[in-house]
Write a protein that holds these residues in place. Structure first.
Motif: not given
Length: 111
Positions: A71-78, A83-85, A88-89, A94-97
């Motif tokens: 539960a205390s693990t932090t995930g990272l969205v790259d 990479g290609d545009p 990246q988009a 996904f990070a914004s969502w």
């Protein structure tokens, strides 16, 4: 397709509910299970004699149960510019969502 996410701890499921998952898969449904969602597939508590789940899923793997609290693990969205545009988009969207639904308090990290 059914997706069972990791709930952070072992939470045993009723035999009738496990049978529903098996019936769904046997009818052609797809099941994706992660981490502690192994409880849909086995009732094993780590001892070789305790798997009481219905067949066929109780023996599909050697289950390493109760591996700890994540539960205390932090995930990272790259969200780096690598990479290609289009990729990246999608990463940034996904990070914004995750941020907008409250799964994150920081744009590129989540718990």
């Amino acid at each position: 397709m059914t997706l069972f996410e990791c709930v952070g701890a072992r939470s045993a499921k009723a035999l009738a509910d496990q049978n529903r998952v098996i019936n769904y898969a046997n009818a052609g449904g797809r099941v994706f299970a992660t981490h502690f969602s192994y409880v849909w597939l086995t009732n094993n508590d780590g001892k070789s004699t305790t798997s009481t789940a219905p067949k066929p899923f109780d023996q599909t793997a050697t289950w390493h149960v109760d591996q700890g609290d994540f539960a205390s693990t932090t995930g990272l969205v790259d969200t780096s510019a690598q990479g290609d545009p289009a990729t990246q988009a999608r990463r940034t969207a996904f990070a914004s969502w995750l941020l907008s639904v409250g799964a994150s308090t920081t744009l590129d990290r989540f718990r």
